[in-house]
Structures are given as structure tokens and as C-alpha cells.
Design a protein around this motif. Structure first.
Motif, short mmCIF file in Angstrom:
data_model
loop_
_atom_site.label_atom_id
_atom_site.label_comp_id
_atom_site.label_asym_id
_atom_site.label_seq_id
_atom_site.Cartn_x
_atom_site.Cartn_y
_atom_site.Cartn_z
N VAL A 126 0.84 -1.20 0.00
CA VAL A 126 0.00 0.00 0.00
C VAL A 126 0.87 1.25 0.00
O VAL A 126 0.61 2.20 -0.75
N SER A 127 1.91 1.26 0.83
CA SER A 127 2.79 2.44 0.91
C SER A 127 3.49 2.68 -0.43
O SER A 127 3.68 3.85 -0.83
N VAL A 130 0.88 4.25 -2.78
CA VAL A 130 0.62 5.64 -2.39
C VAL A 130 1.75 6.54 -2.86
O VAL A 130 1.52 7.63 -3.42
N LEU A 131 2.98 6.08 -2.67
CA LEU A 131 4.15 6.87 -3.06
C LEU A 131 4.20 7.06 -4.58
O LEU A 131 4.43 8.17 -5.07
N SER A 133 1.68 6.84 -6.78
CA SER A 133 0.57 7.68 -7.25
C SER A 133 0.80 9.15 -6.90
O SER A 133 0.54 10.05 -7.71
N LEU A 134 1.32 9.41 -5.69
CA LEU A 134 1.54 10.79 -5.25
C LEU A 134 2.61 11.48 -6.08
O LEU A 134 2.38 12.57 -6.64
N SER A 158 -1.71 3.70 -10.89
CA SER A 158 -1.42 3.68 -9.45
C SER A 158 -2.54 4.35 -8.65
O SER A 158 -2.94 3.85 -7.59
N CYS A 159 -3.06 5.46 -9.16
CA CYS A 159 -4.17 6.14 -8.46
C CYS A 159 -5.41 5.26 -8.43
O CYS A 159 -6.09 5.16 -7.39
N VAL A 162 -4.92 2.47 -5.82
CA VAL A 162 -5.08 2.97 -4.44
C VAL A 162 -6.56 3.17 -4.12
O VAL A 162 -7.05 2.73 -3.07
N PHE A 166 -8.97 0.93 -1.31
CA PHE A 166 -9.72 1.47 -0.18
C PHE A 166 -11.23 1.28 -0.35
O PHE A 166 -11.95 1.04 0.63
N LEU A 215 1.99 2.91 8.57
CA LEU A 215 1.96 3.52 7.24
C LEU A 215 3.03 4.59 7.11
O LEU A 215 3.72 4.68 6.08
N LEU A 219 6.04 4.34 4.46
CA LEU A 219 6.32 5.40 3.49
C LEU A 219 7.77 5.87 3.61
O LEU A 219 8.44 6.11 2.59
#
Length: 320
Positions: A126-127, A130-131, A133-134, A158-159, A162, A166, A215, A219
Motif C-alpha cells: 500500500v505504501s 501511495v508513493l 501515485s503521489l 497507481s491512483c 489505491v 480502499f 503507514l 512510506l
């Protein structure tokens, strides 16, 4: 059966190596590695050791929260030793088995231990997502110098992953009883797997204090992994902006975790070439960076073996 699967993975690794070999100037690769800047490699080794310490702290947090208390020293021991075992296994799965085996000695509850191991694994994935996508989205909205098409695909996929993750957790928890009735009519093994997955998602959704801590740690670990690869690239005199490495290297690492080849051999180099070729990293440099990455990880595997022989009597058979 397991022995047969290992040979399949080893064969795949050899095939990947052969394909890379026939398309690579081996003499050039040797020359590139010979000219490596050792200062950056030393920095990379220090970073990977710091990552191991953060992994140990995360593992301790998870076990403590699940009534399987463990000292930080013992957590460092199992992370280093399991890392050595997982070094040559496909996707590092042997490391998860060893961590689970060690936790089982603390809590003789296979379902609970499996949930803990899966949670630890999933939070890492997950981390990474998130990384990716961000930072890929940040790059997409800025003056990006690489391939816009590749970046757009990475950002979109990736977005979506994520968001889907969720939403999936929320739906599963919302309609928990319906899913239980559905899977309750299935074969026992399916029901057992579903319950373990459900427990992992509950751990993520309901234990917000633990989730936030692990989390943040995860990250930070992914950022450090990208810094590790950045140092390896710098050791080869490759100058790529750190933010670009952060956006793309977690993809390489995620592909390495797939149980395709032993140690991610071939997969790592191929993914590096595909994703970093837009910055001028050709196949020879991709292979060289892969070899150096493998060497840095090998240093931790050797350390893990030493730790095992020095401290297995103290931590290897500990029980609660």
C-alpha cells in the motif's frame, strides 16, 4: 512440490539472464561496474541497514499490538535473519515464512499469525502504491522532462489501484455478513482464506492508531529505498532527479516482489531499463545498477547470517 517450483523459478531466472546476455555488451557492463564510485555504494549500504532497522520497528509495533510482545533487539534479529533466508527466494517469500514461524512460537494461533504476516506485507505494498501515485501525479502536473505517456499511465494506474483498494476494504467491511454467508457455503479452504483476508482488512480499517504508525514507517522505508537506488545510480555517474527515482523505483521493487524468479534476477534489470530508459539509462547501465543493487542487498544477507550464528541461541527459540 516446493522443490519443483523453486526449480521453475531458477529456470526462469536463467532464461531472463540469457535474454539480457544476448542483448548486452558484457564487456561494457564489466567496465561500468569497475568505475563505480564506492562512496555512493557505502551510502547505499548504510541506507539499506537503516531500512532494516525501520522494518524491525514496524514488525515490533505489529506484534506488540497483537499481544505477541517482542523486544526491539529480537525484532532486529528476526528481520536480519529472515532477510538472509528470503534473499534467494522468489519474491522474498521465505522471509515471510520465517517471520511467521518465529511469531508462531509467541502465539500458537496460525490464523492470527497469518493475519499479522499478511498485514505487514500488505501495508508495504500500500505504501508503495501511495508513493507512486503521489509523486507521479506531482510530476505530471509539473514541467516533466521524461516520457509524458509513460508517466501518465503510471499515475493513472497507481491512483486507480489505491482508490480501488480502499473502496474494496470499505465494501468488504460494509457487507461483511453477506460475504461471510456467501463464502460459508463454499469449501472450507476458501472460507479460511476469506476470513484471513477479512481480518487483515479489519486490522487496516479499524486499528487507526496502528495503521497510521506503520503507514508512516512504511512510506519512510519506500522513500529510503528510492534514495538507495538513487545512490546506486549516482555511483554509476547517472544524474537523475531524486523525485523521478521516487516515482518509478517503487514499481521496480514491486515487480521484484512477484515470485517470478529467484531474487528478482532479470525482472529487476528489465523493469529498470523499461522505466529509466527515458532518462538515458541503457540496458548495460540497467544491468550494472541491478548488479550493484544485488550486491548491496547481499551485504545485508551476509550480516543476517552472522547475526544468526551469534544470536540464534538467545533469540531463535524464544517464546512468550
Amino acid at each position: 512440490m516446493m522443490f519443483k517450483k523453486t526449480w521453475v523459478k531458477a529456470t526462469l531466472a536463467l532464461i531472463f539472464i540469457f535474454i539480457l546476455y544476448i542483448n548486452t555488451d558484457v564487456t561494457e557492463v564489466i567496465g561500468i561496474v569497475k568505475q563505480v564510485d564506492c562512496i555512493y555504494i557505502l551510502l547505499a549500504v548504510l541506507v539499506v541497514f537503516l531500512i532494516r532497522l525501520l522494518m524491525s520497528f514496524r514488525w515490533k509495533l505489529i506484534l506488540d499490538e497483537n499481544a505477541m510482545p517482542i523486544s526491539f533487539a529480537e525484532s532486529v534479529y528476526i528481520i536480519l535473519v529472515s532477510g538472509s533466508v528470503g534473499f534467494l527466494s522468489p519474491g522474498g517469500v521465505a522471509a515471510d515464512f520465517l517471520k511467521g514461524h518465529h511469531a508462531y512460537k509467541k502465539e500458537n494461533n496460525l490464523s492470527k499469525v497469518t493475519t499479522v504476516v499478511l498485514f505487514d506485507k500488505l501495508i508495504g505494498i500500500v505504501s508503495m502504491l501511495v508513493l507512486i501515485s503521489l509523486f507521479s501525479t506531482i510530476l505530471l502536473l509539473s514541467s516533466y522532462q521524461g516520457d509524458q505517456e509513460i508517466l501518465a499511465i503510471v499515475s493513472l494506474v497507481s491512483c486507480m489501484m489505491v482508490i480501488a483498494l480502499f473502496i474494496g476494504i470499505a465494501v468488504l467491511l460494509k457487507f461483511e455478513q453477506s460475504f461471510k454467508r456467501m463464502f460459508g457455503e463454499r469449501i472450507p479452504k476458501v472460507k479460511k482464506v476469506f476470513n484471513m483476508v477479512l481480518n487483515v482488512f479489519k486490522e487496516i480499517a479499524l486499528n487507526k492508531a496502528l495503521m497510521s504508525k506503520v503507514l508512516i514507517l512504511s512510506l519512510l522505508m519506500q522513500l529510503l529505498r528510492s534514495l538507495l537506488f538513487y545512490f546506486i545510480l549516482r555511483s554509476l555517474s547517472i544524474d537523475i532527479a531524486l523525485i523521478n527515482v521516487i516515482a518509478y523505483f517503487p514499481i521496480v521493487f514491486m515487480l521484484m516482489l512477484l515470485p517470478i524468479t529467484i531474487g528478482g534476477i532479470g525482472v529487476r534489470e528489465g523493469a529498470t531499463f523499461i522505466l529509466f530508459n527515458q532518462f538515458g539509462v541503457d540496458l548495460e547501465y540497467s544491468i550494472s545498477s541491478g548488479l550493484l543493487f544485488y550486491g548491496v542487498q547481499l551485504s545485508m544477507a551476509v550480516l543476517g547470517v552472522m547475526v544468526y550464528f551469534l544470536f540464534s541461541g538467545k533469540y531463535g527459540d524464544q517464546k512468550s
